[in-house]
Design an enzyme around this catalytic site. Structure first.
Site, PDB file in Angstrom:
ATOM      1  N   LYS A 114       0.497   6.700 -16.662  1.00  0.00           N
ATOM      2  CA  LYS A 114       0.132   6.753 -18.084  1.00  0.00           C
ATOM      3  C   LYS A 114      -1.255   6.166 -18.352  1.00  0.00           C
ATOM      4  CE  LYS A 114       4.802   7.231 -19.803  1.00  0.00           C
ATOM      5  NZ  LYS A 114       5.557   7.251 -18.523  1.00  0.00           N
TER       6      LYS A 114
HETATM    7  C1  LIG Z   1       6.505   8.185 -18.250  1.00  0.00           C
HETATM    8  C2  LIG Z   1       6.894   8.269 -16.826  1.00  0.00           C
HETATM    9  C3  LIG Z   1       7.486   9.422 -16.304  1.00  0.00           C
HETATM   10  C4  LIG Z   1       7.825  10.621 -17.167  1.00  0.00           C
HETATM   11  O1  LIG Z   1       6.692  11.265 -17.684  1.00  0.00           O
HETATM   12  P1  LIG Z   1       6.837  12.235 -18.965  1.00  0.00           P
HETATM   13  O2  LIG Z   1       5.452  12.634 -19.305  1.00  0.00           O
HETATM   14  O3  LIG Z   1       7.471  11.382 -20.033  1.00  0.00           O
HETATM   15  O4  LIG Z   1       7.711  13.345 -18.565  1.00  0.00           O
HETATM   16  C5  LIG Z   1       7.770   9.460 -14.954  1.00  0.00           C
HETATM   17  N1  LIG Z   1       7.516   8.396 -14.160  1.00  0.00           N
HETATM   18  C6  LIG Z   1       6.952   7.267 -14.624  1.00  0.00           C
HETATM   19  C7  LIG Z   1       6.731   6.129 -13.697  1.00  0.00           C
HETATM   20  C8  LIG Z   1       6.613   7.158 -15.972  1.00  0.00           C
HETATM   21  O5  LIG Z   1       6.055   6.044 -16.427  1.00  0.00           O
END
Ligand SMILES: *Cc1c(COP(=O)(O)O)cnc(C)c1O
Length: 486
Positions: A108
Site C-alpha cells: 500500500k
Molecule cells: C491490502 C492488502 C491486500 C489486499 O489488497 P486489495 O487491494 O485490498 O485487494 C493483500 N495483501 C496485503 C498485505 C495487503 O495489505
C-alpha cells in the site's frame, strides 16, 4: 481525461476533483472515461520513477507533467530501498513481485506515499483552501501506510479506524505509535466491514458534510476507492513485465499471468487497467483466503456478502465487501444504471447476481481460487524449504492459488504484498516452530531461523511509545468526524 461516477454518468469530474473528493456524492466510484493506449515497449525502457510518471500522466491530465515527474522521482527512490517494483525469481517461471520494500513494509506504500502529494496538488489545481479530513477504514496495512504518507502534510488531518483484534500486534503498534500533529487512530469494535461501513456512512451523510463545510473542512478518503490510490498501482504491472523482458524470460508481446492476493479488489483491478492500456497481461488470478466471497462471485456470478466471516492469518484480506469490484462491473457492463441497481441490491439484500454475459466477460480476464489456513501455512513452508523463498501469509495465499492456475509456458508473477516480518508469529508457526506470544520475540526467532533480517522500521517499533489507545463503537465514527474544528 475525464472521470465519471460508476452509478451516474452525468457526474463528470477532472482527475484533481476525483482525487480531492474520493467518492462521488451519490456513493458511486470515479472511473476514467476511457483506457489510454500506451507504447508498452517504450515504457519498458524507463526506470521506476519515470515509468510511474509516464503511466500516471495518462490519467492525471490536469496535473503539471513536471510536477508528476518530480513527485514520482522523490517517492520511489530511497524510501523504497531502491527496490521499487523489484521482481524476484522463485522457481522456474514463477516470480514474486516484491511490493514491500517501502516504509511500512506493505504494497500500500506505492499508492499512499504518492497520494498525499497528488492531493495537495489537486487542491492547488482547484484553488481550494479548505482543510481536508481524511477518514480511513483499515484491516491493518492501509492504516499505517496512510498515516505514514499523510503525517504532517499541510492542510490535512487524518483519522484511522481499525477493527479491534483484527490486525497483527505489529500492525496495531505501527499505527498506535504513529508520530505527527495531524494524525489520530481509533480501534473500532467489530470486524473490518463494520469499520468500513461506519466510515462509508459518514461519507454518505449530507448533514455531517454541511456541518464540516461550515468550518471549512471537507472529507476525503484514502481507501482504495479513491482513484489516487489505484493509479499508482498500475505502474508495477508494467515494471514486472519490463524486468521479464529484460531478462529474456518473455518475448515482447507474449502474455504474462499475475496472481494477486485480494481483499478490496484494488490491487488486482490495477492489473486490469494495465491490461486495458495494452500491457500483454494474460489472466489476472484473484486469490482469496477463507473469506472466499470473490471466488464464489467469479465462479457463479452471484456476490453474497451475507456469509460467515473468518478471522485468518492474512487479516488484510479478511473482507466481505470488495468495494473496487464496482469499478470492474462498470467497465464490463458500461451501464451506470445497471451498476447502481447491483449496488442497491447489495446494500438492501446483501447480495446481487450479474447477467451471464457480464460474468463471461469478467472471466475472460479473471480467474480465481482460494486457500485454506492449512494450505497457507503449508505454502509458506514449501516455498521456504523447496525454493529458499520466505513469504508472508498474504503472499502465500496467492502462491498456493498460482500453482493451481499456472499455465505451461506463460510466466506467472505473484504479487508479494507484505514483508514476512509483518506477520512473524504466523510465519514462524508455518515453518513448524512454536511461536512466542510476543511479536518482537517472534521476529527475532524468525531472523534466527531463516537468516533473513527484519526491516529496520519494524524492529524499531519495540522502542516507540504508544500514542493512541481509544476504542469506539462503529456508530461513534460520526462523532469523531464532527469533533474536528477549522
Ligand atoms: C491490502 C492488502 C491486500 C489486499 O489488497 P486489495 O487491494 O485490498 O485487494 C493483500 N495483501 C496485503 C498485505 C495487503 O495489505
Amino acid at each position: 481525461m475525464k472521470f465519471f461516477s460508476t452509478r451516474d454518468h452525468s457526474r463528470i469530474v477532472t482527475a484533481s476533483q476525483a482525487i480531492a473528493q474520493g467518492l462521488s456524492d451519490e456513493g458511486g466510484l470515479f472511473v476514467p472515461e476511457s483506457f489510454p493506449q500506451v507504447d508498452v515497449k517504450a515504457l519498458c525502457g524507463l526506470d521506476y520513477p519515470a515509468l510511474a510518471a509516464a503511466v500516471v500522466r495518462e490519467y492525471l491530465t490536469d496535473y503539471d507533467p513536471a510536477f508528476l515527474t518530480e513527485a514520482t522521482r522523490s517517492t520511489y527512490g530511497a524510501a523504497f530501498g531502491d527496490k521499487a517494483g523489484y521482481l524476484a525469481p522463485v522457481e522456474e517461471d514463477t516470480y514474486a513481485l516484491e511490493l514491500w520494500h517501502g516504509p511500512t513494509c506493505a504494497f500500500k506504500d506505492y499508492a499512499l506515499q504518492l497520494m498525499p502529494k497528488l492531493l495537495v496538488e489537486a487542491k492547488k489545481n482547484l484553488s481550494r483552501t479548505e482543510k481536508t479530513l481524511i477518514l480511513v477504514a483499515t484491516s491493518g496495512d492501509t492504516g499505517k501506510a496512510a498515516l505514514d504518507g499523510y503525517h504532517d502534510i499541510p492542510g490535512v488531518e487524518i483519522a484511522v479506524f481499525y477493527p479491534t483484534g483484527g490486525t497483527s500486534e505489529i500492525q496495531r503498534l505501527q499505527m498506535a505509535t504513529q508520530e505527527g500533529a495531524n494524525v489520530a487512530v481509533y480501534a473500532v469494535r467489530g470486524n473490518f466491514d463494520d469499520a468500513q461501513t461506519g466510515v462509508k456512512k459518514v461519507f454518505g451523510d449530507k448533514v455531517i458534510a454541511a456541518k464540516l463545510a461550515e468550518r471549512n473542512i471537507r472529507l476525503s478518503s484514502a481507501n482504495s476507492i479513491n482513484w489516487g490510490r489505484l493509479v499508482p498501482q498500475i505502474v508495477y504491472y508494467f515494471a514486472a513485465y519490463a524486468q521479464l523482458l529484460k531478462a529474456g524470460s518473455v518475448a515482447f508481446g507474449n502474455e504474462v499471468d499475475f496472481c494477486v492476493p485480494t481483499g478490496n479488489f484494488g490491487d488486482i483491478l490495477a492489473g486490469y487497467y494495465a491490461k486495458r492500456m495494452g500491457l500483454p497481461v494474460g489472466k489476472l488470478v484473484c486469490a482469496s483466503n477463507e473469506n472466499n466471497v470473490l471466488t464464489d462471485f467469479l465462479t457463479t456470478g452471484t456476490y453474497t456478502a451475507k456469509r460467515e466471516f473468518f478471522k485468518t492469518t492474512s487479516p488484510s484480506m479478511d473482507i466481505l465487501v470488495s468495494s473496487n469490484l464496482e469499478r470492474l462491473l462498470y467497465h464490463v457492463t458500461g451501464s451506470d444504471a445497471e451498476v447502481a441497481g447491483l449496488m442497491k441490491s447489495l446494500a438492501e439484500t446483501g447480495s446481487y447476481t450479474v447477467r451471464p454475459e457480464t460474468l463471461s466477460a469478467i472471466q475472460e480476464s479473471f480467474s480465481c481460487g482460494w486457500s485454506s489456513e492449512e494450505e497457507v501455512a503449508g505454502e509458506i513452508r514449501a516455498r521456504y524449504e523447496q525454493d529458499g523463498y520466505l513469504c508472508d501469509t498474504h503472499t502465500a495465499v496467492a502462491f498456493h492459488v498460482a500453482a493451481q492456475k499456472k499455465r505451461e509456458g506463460v510466466p506467472m508473477v505473484v504479487l508479494s504484498t507484505a514483508s514476512p516480518f509483518k506477520f512473524p508469529r504466523s510465519v514462524l508457526e508455518a515453518l513448524g516452530r512454536t511461536a512466542p506470544e510476543n511479536d518482537f520475540e517472534a521476529m527475532q526467532q524468525l531472523e534466527a531461523a531463516t537468516a533473513h533480517t527484519a526491516p529496520a522500521s519494524l524492529a524499531a517499533l519495540r522502542q516507540k511509545p504508544e500514542r493512541f489507545s481509544t476504542v469506539i463503537e462503529p456508530a461513534q465514527i460520526a462523532e469523531v468526524a464532527l469533533g474536528y474544528q477549522e
